[in-house]
Write an enzyme that holds these catalytic residues in place. Structure first.
Site, PDB file in Angstrom:
ATOM      1  N   LEU A 112       0.826  -1.200   0.000  1.00  0.00           N
ATOM      2  CA  LEU A 112       0.000   0.000   0.000  1.00  0.00           C
ATOM      3  C   LEU A 112       0.866   1.258   0.000  1.00  0.00           C
ATOM      4  O   LEU A 112       2.007   1.242   0.455  1.00  0.00           O
ATOM      5  CB  LEU A 112      -0.905   0.016   1.231  1.00  0.00           C
ATOM      6  CG  LEU A 112      -1.770  -1.216   1.497  1.00  0.00           C
ATOM      7  CD1 LEU A 112      -2.571  -1.023   2.776  1.00  0.00           C
ATOM      8  CD2 LEU A 112      -2.696  -1.482   0.325  1.00  0.00           C
ATOM      9  N   ASP A 113       0.282   2.351  -0.473  1.00  0.00           N
ATOM     10  CA  ASP A 113       0.948   3.643  -0.358  1.00  0.00           C
ATOM     11  C   ASP A 113       1.247   3.963   1.098  1.00  0.00           C
ATOM     12  O   ASP A 113       0.579   3.478   2.014  1.00  0.00           O
ATOM     13  CB  ASP A 113       0.046   4.753  -0.903  1.00  0.00           C
ATOM     14  CG  ASP A 113       0.333   5.056  -2.359  1.00  0.00           C
ATOM     15  OD1 ASP A 113       1.340   4.574  -2.880  1.00  0.00           O
ATOM     16  OD2 ASP A 113      -0.470   5.785  -2.965  1.00  0.00           O
ATOM     17  N   ARG A 114       2.224   4.829   1.287  1.00  0.00           N
ATOM     18  CA  ARG A 114       2.587   5.229   2.645  1.00  0.00           C
ATOM     19  C   ARG A 114       1.390   5.784   3.414  1.00  0.00           C
ATOM     20  O   ARG A 114       1.192   5.480   4.587  1.00  0.00           O
ATOM     21  CB  ARG A 114       3.702   6.287   2.585  1.00  0.00           C
ATOM     22  CG  ARG A 114       4.179   6.773   3.947  1.00  0.00           C
ATOM     23  CD  ARG A 114       5.246   7.829   3.791  1.00  0.00           C
ATOM     24  NE  ARG A 114       4.732   9.056   3.234  1.00  0.00           N
ATOM     25  CZ  ARG A 114       4.207  10.039   3.957  1.00  0.00           C
ATOM     26  NH1 ARG A 114       4.088   9.900   5.272  1.00  0.00           N
ATOM     27  NH2 ARG A 114       3.781  11.143   3.393  1.00  0.00           N
TER      28      ARG A 114
END
EC number: 5.4.99.-
Length: 476
Positions: free
Chosen positions: A211-213
Site C-alpha cells: 500500500l501507499d505510505r
C-alpha cells in the site's frame, strides 16, 4: 534469499552502508570499471543480484524514539553509490549535485567562506572513483560517484502495527497510515519491514500487496518464498477479492457504479497516474455506504490492480478522496479537480506544479524499467526481500507508487538546522498529514480471508471532515 536480478537503469542510485574512507589526492585517478564492478559485484550488463547488496540495514544499530505521538529515527550516516548518468556526462560535479539533488540546500554544497567551494565535495563526502575531487571536476562516462550523507528520516505515526495473523508462512498486519511498507525515498528504517524486524525479530520478509505510505489497512507479508509465490500467483490470476473503504468529497450516488476507464502513468518521476485511452485496462466497483451532507463513505472493489487505481477512478468520477493531497490538491488541479479526465495541457501544468513544489527531487532508491514502467526497489538487504514478481504484467498492489509523490507529507521543514550536517530538520507532521482516507478493509482468497475493523474516519459519527485542507488551502 532471492537470486533474481534487477536491471539498473539510468536513474538508479544504490544506497549502501558506509564501510570505507576516502583519501584525498592531487591527481585524478580513474579506477577501472572492472575493478569497481568487481568490488560491488555488479556484472558487465549492469545487473545487480539482490543477495550481493552490502548489509545496508544493520537493524541492531537503528535507534527509534517516540515523541509527540510520532515514531522517529536517530539520524545516521549512509552512502549512496552510482555510476555517472548519461545526462551528467560533461557537467561538473557541483552542477550535477546542486541542480539534480535539490532535497539538499545550496548551503550544504557551497561554503561561503571558501570561495564558492562545495563543502560536501571538499571534505570528501562526495567522491568520484573513490577520490576527493574539486568542484569543477568534469564527470565522464562510467565515473563512480559516492555521496556519504547524514540521513534524517521523516517521522511517522507512533501507532502500533497491529498483527492480525501470524503463522509459519505468513504475517498479516493492519498497516497504519504514514508508514511506508519498504524502503524508498527518504525512508529506510521508518518502514513496516524494518519496524517488524526490530520489534518482532522477523527477517526474510516478502511483501505481497504494498500500500501507499498514506494508505492504511490489510497488508500481506510472506515469511518464505514458497508462500510468496503462491499468493502472488493468486493475485496475478485475479483469484483474490479485495475491498477498500474511503471517504470522498460530495454526495456519491446511491446506485452501484462500475468505472472501467483505462489508466496510464503520465509521470514516472512523480508517480502521477491518469485515465487515458491508451492506458492499461482498469476496473473498480463502487458502492456508497453513507453520506453526512459533506462527504460520503464508499466501498471500493478493485478488479484490476493498477497503481493509484481507486484514487484515479474516483477523481475521474468527480468524487476524489476528500483529503487526498495528490488527486484532490486544489492548487494543482483547479476547479474541475480532474473530473472527466484531463488533456495534455492540463497534465503538463499539473506535473510542472508538483515539480516546482519539490516533489520528485528526492534521491530515489527506486529503479523504473524504461520499457515496462515497472519499479524495483534496491534497498533490500540480505534478510529483507522484496516480492520476486514485481515486474509481473498484473501488478500485485492497488495503491503503491514507491515514488516521492505519495510521500506528500515529507517536505515540511522547520527553521532548525542539524549541527552535524547543516540540513534543515523535519517539522513534526500534523495529524491530517499522516494518512489518506483510504483503507484496505478486506483481502479474501480460496479458503482464506483477512479483514480489519473500520477506521474511525469511516464511521457515521466522524466529524473530522468539516475542515479539510492541504497546505492551508481548502479542498472542500
Amino acid at each position: 534469499m532471492s537470486s533474481d536480478t534487477s536491471s539498473i537503469d539510468d536513474n538508479a542510485i544504490i544506497l549502501v552502508k558506509d564501510t570505507t574512507s576516502t583519501v584525498p589526492s592531487k591527481h585524478r585517478y580513474h579506477t577501472s570499471e572492472h575493478e569497481i564492478r568487481k568490488k560491488l559485484r555488479i556484472s558487465s550488463n549492469k545487473q545487480l543480484n539482490r543477495k550481493d547488496i552490502s548489509d545496508i540495514c544493520n537493524i541492531e544499530e537503528v535507534e527509534y524514539y517516540f515523541e509527540n505521538d510520532l515514531r522517529k529515527v536517530k539520524p545516521y550516516y549512509y552512502e549512496y553509490r552510482t555510476f555517472t548518468k548519461k545526462r551528467w556526462i560533461g557537467r561538473t560535479i557541483l552542477d550535477v549535485f546542486t541542480t539534480e539533488f535539490r532535497d539538499r540546500s545550496p548551503q550544504y554544497y557551497v561554503h561561503k567562506e571558501h570561495d564558492d567551494m562545495a563543502r560536501a565535495i571538499k571534505r570528501g563526502s562526495i567522491t568520484v572513483n573513490n577520490q576527493t575531487v574539486s568542484t569543477d571536476t568534469i564527470l565522464r562516462n562510467q565515473d563512480f560517484i559516492t555521496h556519504k550523507i547524514h540521513r534524517h528520516e521523516p517521522p511517522v505515526t507512533a501507532e502500533k502495527i497491529k498483527i492480525i495473523c501470524k503463522n509459519d508462512d505468513l504475517i498479516v498486519i493492519n498497516k497504519p497510515g504514514s508508514i511506508p511498507i519498504h524502503p524508498s525515498g527518504r525512508y529506510l528504517y521508518n518502514t513496516v519491514l524494518h519496524i517488524l524486524r526490530k520489534e518482532h525479530q522477523l527477517d526474510s520478509l516478502h511483501t505481497i500487496n504494498r500500500l501507499d505510505r498514506l494508505t492504511s489497512g490489510i497488508t500481506l507479508i510472506a515469511i518464505n518464498k514458497q508462500k510468496a509465490r503462491e499468493l502472488e500467483e493468486q493475485i496475478r490470476s485475479r483469484n483474490v477479492r479485495k475491498e477498500y473503504v474511503c471517504r470522498v468529497l460530495g454526495e456519491f450516488p446511491t446506485e452501484e457504479i462500475i468505472c472501467d476507464q483505462p489508466i496510464k502513468c503520465v509521470s514516472h518521476k512523480l508517480g502521477l497516474n491518469s485515465v487515458s485511452s491508451d492506458g492499461k485496462p482498469s476496473t473498480t466497483v463502487f458502492n456508497r455506504v453513507h453520506y453526512n451532507g459533506h462527504t460520503s463513505v464508499v466501498r471500493c472493489k478493485p478488479i484490476t490492480g493498477r497503481t493509484h487505481q481507486i484514487r484515479v477512478h474516483l477523481q475521474y468520477l468527480g468524487y476524489p478522496i476528500a483529503n487526498d493531497p495528490l488527486y484532490n490538491h486544489p492548487s494543482a488541479w483547479g476547479a474541475s479537480k480532474g473530473k472527466g479526465g484531463f488533456d495534455q495541457e492540463t497534465t503538463a501544468r499539473v506535473i510542472d506544479y508538483f515539480m516546482r513544489e519539490g516533489l520528485g527531487d528526492e534521491e530515489k532508491t527506486i529503479v523504473i524499467n524504461s520499457e515496462t514502467g515497472e519499479e524495483t526497489n534496491l534497498t533490500n538487504d540480505k534478510e529483507t526481500v522484496i516480492s520476486e514478481t514485481n515486474n509481473a504484467g498484473e501488478r500485485n498492489e492497488d495503491e503503491t507508487s514507491d515514488t516521492p509523490v505519495g510521500d506528500e507529507g515529507t517536505h515540511y521543514l522547520n527553521e532548525d538546522y542539524c549541527e552535524e550536517c547543516a540540513n534543515q530538520k523535519f517539522d513534526d507532521p500534523l495529524p491530517h498529514q499522516l494518512c489518506i482516507w483510504l483503507h484496505a478493509l478486506k483481502y479474501e482468497g480460496d479458503g482464506w480471508k483477512y479483514e480489519t475493523e473500520l477506521p474511525e474516519w469511516a464511521k457515521t459519527d466522524f466529524v473530522g471532515d468539516r475542515d479539510i485542507s492541504v497546505d492551508g488551502a481548502s479542498i472542500g
